[in-house]
Design an enzyme around this catalytic site. Sequence first.
Site, PDB file in Angstrom:
ATOM      1  N   CYS A   8      -0.607   3.275 -10.383  1.00 27.93           N
ATOM      2  CA  CYS A   8      -1.528   2.413  -9.633  1.00 27.93           C
ATOM      3  C   CYS A   8      -3.014   2.730  -9.829  1.00 27.93           C
ATOM      4  O   CYS A   8      -3.760   1.876 -10.279  1.00 27.93           O
ATOM      5  CB  CYS A   8      -1.175   2.456  -8.150  1.00 27.93           C
ATOM      6  SG  CYS A   8       0.377   1.615  -7.819  1.00 27.93           S
ATOM      7  N   PHE A  53       0.809  -1.225   0.000  1.00 29.26           N
ATOM      8  CA  PHE A  53       0.000   0.000   0.000  1.00 29.26           C
ATOM      9  C   PHE A  53       0.841   1.274   0.000  1.00 29.26           C
ATOM     10  O   PHE A  53       0.320   2.354   0.251  1.00 29.26           O
ATOM     11  CB  PHE A  53      -0.952   0.004   1.213  1.00 29.26           C
ATOM     12  CG  PHE A  53      -1.905  -1.151   1.216  1.00 29.26           C
ATOM     13  CD1 PHE A  53      -3.073  -1.101   0.462  1.00 29.26           C
ATOM     14  CD2 PHE A  53      -1.625  -2.299   1.931  1.00 29.26           C
ATOM     15  CE1 PHE A  53      -3.947  -2.177   0.433  1.00 29.26           C
ATOM     16  CE2 PHE A  53      -2.494  -3.384   1.912  1.00 29.26           C
ATOM     17  CZ  PHE A  53      -3.653  -3.329   1.161  1.00 29.26           C
ATOM     18  N   LEU A  70      -9.620  13.844  -0.996  1.00 32.81           N
ATOM     19  CA  LEU A  70     -10.828  14.567  -1.394  1.00 32.81           C
ATOM     20  C   LEU A  70     -10.395  15.927  -1.937  1.00 32.81           C
ATOM     21  O   LEU A  70     -10.593  16.949  -1.287  1.00 32.81           O
ATOM     22  CB  LEU A  70     -11.755  14.717  -0.173  1.00 32.81           C
ATOM     23  CG  LEU A  70     -13.186  15.141  -0.502  1.00 32.81           C
ATOM     24  CD1 LEU A  70     -13.924  14.074  -1.292  1.00 32.81           C
ATOM     25  CD2 LEU A  70     -13.962  15.471   0.772  1.00 32.81           C
ATOM     26  N   ARG A  92       4.647   7.470 -15.096  1.00 28.72           N
ATOM     27  CA  ARG A  92       3.712   6.479 -15.617  1.00 28.72           C
ATOM     28  C   ARG A  92       2.282   6.996 -15.454  1.00 28.72           C
ATOM     29  O   ARG A  92       1.875   7.386 -14.375  1.00 28.72           O
ATOM     30  CB  ARG A  92       3.892   5.137 -14.881  1.00 28.72           C
ATOM     31  CG  ARG A  92       5.189   4.450 -15.252  1.00 28.72           C
ATOM     32  CD  ARG A  92       5.369   3.136 -14.520  1.00 28.72           C
ATOM     33  NE  ARG A  92       5.679   3.315 -13.123  1.00 28.72           N
ATOM     34  CZ  ARG A  92       5.902   2.307 -12.270  1.00 28.72           C
ATOM     35  NH1 ARG A  92       5.815   1.060 -12.688  1.00 28.72           N
ATOM     36  NH2 ARG A  92       6.196   2.541 -11.014  1.00 28.72           N
ATOM     37  N   LYS A 110      -4.633   2.166 -13.411  1.00 29.91           N
ATOM     38  CA  LYS A 110      -4.601   0.761 -13.861  1.00 29.91           C
ATOM     39  C   LYS A 110      -5.445  -0.129 -12.950  1.00 29.91           C
ATOM     40  O   LYS A 110      -6.102  -1.046 -13.421  1.00 29.91           O
ATOM     41  CB  LYS A 110      -3.150   0.277 -13.979  1.00 29.91           C
ATOM     42  CG  LYS A 110      -2.628  -0.544 -12.829  1.00 29.91           C
ATOM     43  CD  LYS A 110      -1.317  -1.209 -13.148  1.00 29.91           C
ATOM     44  CE  LYS A 110      -0.537  -1.564 -11.898  1.00 29.91           C
ATOM     45  NZ  LYS A 110      -1.180  -2.439 -10.935  1.00 29.91           N
ATOM     46  N   LYS A 149      -6.820  -4.843  -1.902  1.00 30.38           N
ATOM     47  CA  LYS A 149      -5.927  -3.950  -2.641  1.00 30.38           C
ATOM     48  C   LYS A 149      -6.698  -3.193  -3.729  1.00 30.38           C
ATOM     49  O   LYS A 149      -6.621  -1.964  -3.827  1.00 30.38           O
ATOM     50  CB  LYS A 149      -4.776  -4.766  -3.251  1.00 30.38           C
ATOM     51  CG  LYS A 149      -3.834  -3.966  -4.119  1.00 30.38           C
ATOM     52  CD  LYS A 149      -3.102  -2.894  -3.342  1.00 30.38           C
ATOM     53  CE  LYS A 149      -2.453  -1.895  -4.271  1.00 30.38           C
ATOM     54  NZ  LYS A 149      -1.867  -0.770  -3.586  1.00 30.38           N
TER      55      LYS A 149
HETATM   56  N1  LIG Z   1       4.531   1.742  -7.466  1.00 28.87           N
HETATM   57  C1  LIG Z   1       3.644   1.808  -6.507  1.00 28.87           C
HETATM   58  O1  LIG Z   1       3.386   2.870  -5.935  1.00 28.87           O
HETATM   59  C2  LIG Z   1       2.913   0.561  -6.047  1.00 28.87           C
HETATM   60  C3  LIG Z   1       2.250   0.575  -4.809  1.00 28.87           C
HETATM   61  C4  LIG Z   1       1.583  -0.578  -4.407  1.00 28.87           C
HETATM   62  C5  LIG Z   1       1.536  -1.693  -5.228  1.00 28.87           C
HETATM   63  N2  LIG Z   1       2.165  -1.663  -6.435  1.00 28.87           N
HETATM   64  C6  LIG Z   1       2.132  -2.880  -7.260  1.00 28.87           C
HETATM   65  O2  LIG Z   1       3.374  -3.559  -7.093  1.00 28.87           O
HETATM   66  C7  LIG Z   1       3.797  -4.162  -8.323  1.00 28.87           C
HETATM   67  C8  LIG Z   1       5.168  -3.637  -8.722  1.00 28.87           C
HETATM   68  O3  LIG Z   1       5.036  -2.260  -9.002  1.00 28.87           O
HETATM   69  P1  LIG Z   1       6.316  -1.309  -9.173  1.00 28.87           P
HETATM   70  O4  LIG Z   1       5.798   0.069  -9.320  1.00 28.87           O
HETATM   71  O5  LIG Z   1       7.288  -1.627  -8.107  1.00 28.87           O
HETATM   72  O6  LIG Z   1       6.887  -1.840 -10.583  1.00 28.87           O
HETATM   73  P2  LIG Z   1       8.237  -1.396 -11.301  1.00 28.87           P
HETATM   74  O7  LIG Z   1       7.919  -1.394 -12.747  1.00 28.87           O
HETATM   75  O8  LIG Z   1       8.787  -0.172 -10.677  1.00 28.87           O
HETATM   76  O9  LIG Z   1       9.251  -2.578 -10.982  1.00 28.87           O
HETATM   77  C9  LIG Z   1       9.119  -3.872 -11.450  1.00 28.87           C
HETATM   78  C10 LIG Z   1      10.507  -4.476 -11.575  1.00 28.87           C
HETATM   79  O10 LIG Z   1      10.374  -5.879 -11.811  1.00 28.87           O
HETATM   80  C11 LIG Z   1      11.428  -6.277 -12.701  1.00 28.87           C
HETATM   81  N3  LIG Z   1      11.084  -7.566 -13.292  1.00 28.87           N
HETATM   82  C12 LIG Z   1      10.192  -7.839 -14.262  1.00 28.87           C
HETATM   83  N4  LIG Z   1      10.171  -9.167 -14.516  1.00 28.87           N
HETATM   84  C13 LIG Z   1      11.070  -9.749 -13.675  1.00 28.87           C
HETATM   85  C14 LIG Z   1      11.492 -11.079 -13.450  1.00 28.87           C
HETATM   86  N5  LIG Z   1      10.965 -12.106 -14.121  1.00 28.87           N
HETATM   87  N6  LIG Z   1      12.451 -11.293 -12.517  1.00 28.87           N
HETATM   88  C15 LIG Z   1      13.001 -10.259 -11.823  1.00 28.87           C
HETATM   89  N7  LIG Z   1      12.631  -8.984 -11.995  1.00 28.87           N
HETATM   90  C16 LIG Z   1      11.669  -8.722 -12.901  1.00 28.87           C
HETATM   91  C17 LIG Z   1      11.494  -5.116 -13.685  1.00 28.87           C
HETATM   92  O11 LIG Z   1      12.741  -5.112 -14.378  1.00 28.87           O
HETATM   93  C18 LIG Z   1      11.326  -3.917 -12.733  1.00 28.87           C
HETATM   94  O12 LIG Z   1      12.560  -3.429 -12.269  1.00 28.87           O
HETATM   95  C19 LIG Z   1       2.681  -3.872  -9.317  1.00 28.87           C
HETATM   96  O13 LIG Z   1       1.765  -4.956  -9.306  1.00 28.87           O
HETATM   97  C20 LIG Z   1       2.015  -2.635  -8.763  1.00 28.87           C
HETATM   98  O14 LIG Z   1       0.673  -2.511  -9.139  1.00 28.87           O
HETATM   99  C21 LIG Z   1       2.877  -0.565  -6.856  1.00 28.87           C
END
Ligand SMILES: NC(=O)c1ccc[n+]([C@@H]2O[C@H](COP(=O)([O-])OP(=O)(O)OC[C@H]3O[C@@H](n4cnc5c(N)ncnc54)[C@H](O)[C@@H]3O)[C@@H](O)[C@H]2O)c1
Length: 434
Positions: free
Chosen positions: A258, A150, A248, A332, A261, A202
């Site tokens: 996030c 989160f 708000l 993004r 999507k 989530k």
């Molecule tokens: N960014 C946010 O604020 C946030 C907050 C909560 C939840 N999330 C969720 O968490 C997840 C990750 O988000 P993020 O923003 O950290 O993504 P991100 O794109 O910043 O990072 C993902 C990383 O995973 C790596 N990767 C891809 N395939 C791989 C593999 N097979 N093995 C090893 N590494 C691999 C990529 O190279 C990249 O560095 C998503 O599902 C997102 O919805 C994101």
Amino acid sequence: MTITVIGAGYVGLVTASLFAELGNKVYCIDIDKARIANLKKGIVPFYEPSLAEYISRSIKEKRLFFTDSYSQSVPKSQIVFICVGTPPKNNGEADLTYLFSAVEEAAKNLKGYTLITIKSTIPIGFEHDLEAIVKKYAKSKYEFASSPEFLREGTAISDSLHPDRIVIGTNSKKAEKMLLELHAPLPGERIICDTRSAQLIKYASNSFLATKISFANALAAICEKTGADVAKVVQGVGADKRIGHSYLYPGVGYGGSCLPKDVLAFIAQTRNFDYDFELLRAVDAINNAQVSSLVNKIRKSLGITDKTGKNLEGVEVAILGLAFKPNTDDMRDAPSVKIINVLVDLGANITAYDPKSNEVAKKILPNIKYANDLYKAINEKDLMVIVTEWPQFAEIDLEKAKKLLKKPIIVDGRNILDPKKARDLGFSYTGIGR
Ligand SMILES: NC(=O)c1ccc[n+]([C@@H]2O[C@H](COP(=O)([O-])OP(=O)(O)OC[C@H]3O[C@@H](n4cnc5c(N)ncnc54)[C@H](O)[C@@H]3O)[C@@H](O)[C@H]2O)c1
């Protein structure tokens, strides 16, 4: 405990540095070799306050290791966290390619009992597909848990050290105990549930936050029609503790990796479960309308009534703020990209400035000009448009700005300036709903 975190992105790096900080031995894997090489030197691939300091400290104290090798880390780990991206496909559903590949690689390298914990945001019920993959390759015992993340970019370290809640979705008592132990030093309510409920928590949380923002934007539209001031309206509404001020606020709409999507993925998933989430479809529609609404405000403030053709041909526009929110350089799904693309299509010349994301933006928006300072961005422009609520924009020297701009026009897409002050200084000021 020894832990592997797969994915060195926002969630993976924050998760890895948090558990290293709490005294665990943590390996962090990414398929991006250049990213791993930089991280070994303490170079973080994006801007997130304090993250680089936490990572450098844990590397130095030999609690945190970066690698591109699953075989070097997974077999030694009791818990493997999956933190890879789950970006949207064209139809709104989550693209699970990275997730499936990460789970497959982890499965091939399991040794001894391993708890595979999914932190990535994944569709409800997908643990079955993941289990099928692991079953095919695993040579030792494993279990699954879903523990969604989160954190908010910009305050990710502090959010992970002070979470409101820790969600542990699993049907295994052993897995529950391990995750409770791992999180023991952290505050926050523990929500113990099945994996589907964890995944739904989530999507529901992000969709509710998006709903609050779209609700505020709908209120802003009503304020513009009635002559009320949306700043006062949301202040009055949010003062009710049952509602709260958080999220708000009206503006150019929600963005980032996030909320947009997850809203679309939730709509797509619930449709597959035969539920039409009309409410969320309206939330998404209101959000999309914020871009054309802002462009109309720009036209109106320039006195352009013709809405056909390239009606902003030759207009010099300063865009202040590119990141989807302050304290990050993440672009993004940033509203700035949609706004700038529409303005460019209408013939406007754009000069943009963001305190942190100019370099990231240059790859996404190569056809506009960039300034390396706020005042250089507005110099000799027809108007300035605030798109991201960076604190330094709220502190702009308006007298200086008036001298630099060709015309004293401000369109404040985040309501961060005082309209009275701006108007008293002779600006044409347009905010959102006020
Ligand atoms: N960014 C946010 O604020 C946030 C907050 C909560 C939840 N999330 C969720 O968490 C997840 C990750 O988000 P993020 O923003 O950290 O993504 P991100 O794109 O910043 O990072 C993902 C990383 O995973 C790596 N990767 C891809 N395939 C791989 C593999 N097979 N093995 C090893 N590494 C691999 C990529 O190279 C990249 O560095 C998503 O599902 C997102 O919805 C994101």
